[in-house]
Design an enzyme around this catalytic site. Sequence first.
Site, PDB file in Angstrom:
ATOM      1  N   SER A 145       0.871  -1.193   0.000  1.00  0.00           N
ATOM      2  CA  SER A 145       0.000   0.000   0.000  1.00  0.00           C
ATOM      3  C   SER A 145       0.894   1.225   0.000  1.00  0.00           C
ATOM      4  CB  SER A 145      -0.860  -0.002   1.272  1.00  0.00           C
ATOM      5  OG  SER A 145      -1.407   1.286   1.502  1.00  0.00           O
ATOM      6  N   TYR A 158      -1.937  -1.099  10.385  1.00  0.00           N
ATOM      7  CA  TYR A 158      -2.017  -1.327   8.929  1.00  0.00           C
ATOM      8  C   TYR A 158      -0.759  -0.812   8.230  1.00  0.00           C
ATOM      9  CZ  TYR A 158      -3.993  -1.239   4.208  1.00  0.00           C
ATOM     10  OH  TYR A 158      -4.220  -1.442   2.867  1.00  0.00           O
TER      11      TYR A 158
HETATM   12  P1  NAI Z   1     -11.703  -5.921   0.874  1.00  0.00           P
HETATM   13  O1  NAI Z   1     -11.963  -5.759   2.336  1.00  0.00           O
HETATM   14  O2  NAI Z   1     -12.730  -5.522  -0.101  1.00  0.00           O
HETATM   15  O3  NAI Z   1     -11.294  -7.446   0.569  1.00  0.00           O
HETATM   16  C1  NAI Z   1     -10.383  -8.139   1.388  1.00  0.00           C
HETATM   17  C2  NAI Z   1     -10.653  -9.620   1.254  1.00  0.00           C
HETATM   18  O4  NAI Z   1      -9.721 -10.300   2.119  1.00  0.00           O
HETATM   19  C3  NAI Z   1     -12.058 -10.026   1.718  1.00  0.00           C
HETATM   20  O5  NAI Z   1     -12.662 -10.887   0.774  1.00  0.00           O
HETATM   21  C4  NAI Z   1     -11.819 -10.711   3.049  1.00  0.00           C
HETATM   22  O6  NAI Z   1     -12.794 -11.714   3.373  1.00  0.00           O
HETATM   23  C5  NAI Z   1     -10.439 -11.314   2.829  1.00  0.00           C
HETATM   24  N1  NAI Z   1      -9.759 -11.638   4.082  1.00  0.00           N
HETATM   25  C6  NAI Z   1      -9.700 -10.902   5.215  1.00  0.00           C
HETATM   26  N2  NAI Z   1      -9.037 -11.571   6.168  1.00  0.00           N
HETATM   27  C7  NAI Z   1      -8.660 -12.760   5.629  1.00  0.00           C
HETATM   28  C8  NAI Z   1      -7.943 -13.884   6.107  1.00  0.00           C
HETATM   29  N3  NAI Z   1      -7.485 -13.937   7.383  1.00  0.00           N
HETATM   30  N4  NAI Z   1      -7.740 -14.936   5.285  1.00  0.00           N
HETATM   31  C9  NAI Z   1      -8.211 -14.909   4.005  1.00  0.00           C
HETATM   32  N5  NAI Z   1      -8.908 -13.880   3.490  1.00  0.00           N
HETATM   33  C10 NAI Z   1      -9.125 -12.806   4.303  1.00  0.00           C
HETATM   34  O7  NAI Z   1     -10.327  -5.154   0.631  1.00  0.00           O
HETATM   35  P2  NAI Z   1      -9.636  -4.646  -0.721  1.00  0.00           P
HETATM   36  O8  NAI Z   1      -9.750  -3.184  -0.755  1.00  0.00           O
HETATM   37  O9  NAI Z   1     -10.037  -5.462  -1.863  1.00  0.00           O
HETATM   38  O10 NAI Z   1      -8.102  -4.946  -0.330  1.00  0.00           O
HETATM   39  C11 NAI Z   1      -7.345  -5.988  -0.905  1.00  0.00           C
HETATM   40  C12 NAI Z   1      -5.886  -5.745  -0.567  1.00  0.00           C
HETATM   41  O11 NAI Z   1      -5.480  -4.496  -1.123  1.00  0.00           O
HETATM   42  C13 NAI Z   1      -5.597  -5.668   0.927  1.00  0.00           C
HETATM   43  O12 NAI Z   1      -4.358  -6.285   1.216  1.00  0.00           O
HETATM   44  C14 NAI Z   1      -5.519  -4.168   1.170  1.00  0.00           C
HETATM   45  O13 NAI Z   1      -4.733  -3.856   2.302  1.00  0.00           O
HETATM   46  C15 NAI Z   1      -4.879  -3.708  -0.122  1.00  0.00           C
HETATM   47  N6  NAI Z   1      -5.072  -2.284  -0.378  1.00  0.00           N
HETATM   48  C16 NAI Z   1      -6.324  -1.775  -0.592  1.00  0.00           C
HETATM   49  C17 NAI Z   1      -6.494  -0.424  -0.835  1.00  0.00           C
HETATM   50  C18 NAI Z   1      -7.838   0.207  -1.088  1.00  0.00           C
HETATM   51  O14 NAI Z   1      -7.917   1.438  -1.174  1.00  0.00           O
HETATM   52  N7  NAI Z   1      -8.914  -0.547  -1.226  1.00  0.00           N
HETATM   53  C19 NAI Z   1      -5.330   0.492  -0.862  1.00  0.00           C
HETATM   54  C20 NAI Z   1      -4.070  -0.152  -0.632  1.00  0.00           C
HETATM   55  C21 NAI Z   1      -3.955  -1.494  -0.409  1.00  0.00           C
END
Ligand code: NAI
Length: 252
Positions: A145, A158
Amino acid sequence: MALDGKIAIVTGGAQGIGLAIARRFLQDGASVMLADINDAQGAAAVKELSPLGKVRFSSTDVSSRLDVHNLVAGTIEAFGDVDILVNNAGIVHTADFLDLNEDDFDRVLRVNLKGSFLCGQAVARYMVKKIKDGGNAGSIVNMSSINAVVGLPEQIAYSVSKGGVSQLTKVMALSLAPYGIRVNAIGPGSIKTQMLDTVNSDMAAKQRILSRTPLGRVGEPSEIAAVAAFLASDDASYITGQTIYADGGRLP
Ligand code: NAI
């Protein structure tokens, strides 16, 4: 197609950025194992993506060594191999440094950093054995990130976890380079997913993001998926150990 015949694991693949990566990988010719802790969302994702190619779901908590072992074994059983791992699963917790409690700090580090380590190590061990037996090399993509470098005071755990993911990427790349396994990371800015809504629920927070983003908009999950597809493919054959920022110009 760039990922023709490749077999990929995408953690956190049930929604958001992970789901977009899975969709893009399928469109590019790969077979995909979605790994997520959310079973209902995972089943819905498989249903949605099935018309695009071979996709399966593995109920996985990336912070559990046993779950990760079963994920890798299950992928090999279902598809016969693993060529690509995307360590995308992540959680966020909002609290100032002085208020953050130990359990929340541990929880975020366990999923974001330890989860990437466990999945990365399990897949890399399989890949190294395969390569020693004459098989092809693979690619690992971690999800960092911009917070790995800017650091948000209200998201201490985070930011620390993502700084760790970028460094994990560097050291994994150095360890695995002798085998030809490439390891890179993506550093997204603000991307339109449920996570972003949770963290920036009010209008003022959304305006703050836009004012800091030169392109003047938040990113789409498909724009991160495009970077993942590039890094996973042979087009990125001379790139390893890097974090590629896709942030609308936000980092200086
Ligand atoms: P989101 O919350 O929409 O999706 C995250 C997914 O990870 C969910 O399906 C959730 O069930 C799953 N998850 C959570 N804990 C878990 C575990 N212990 N084992 C397996 N699966 C698990 O989040 P998003 O936005 O799609 O984020 C995806 C990645 O991108 C993350 O690593 C986040 O930190 C990173 N990110 C997101 C940003 C944003 O603005 N949305 C910005 C920078 C990084």
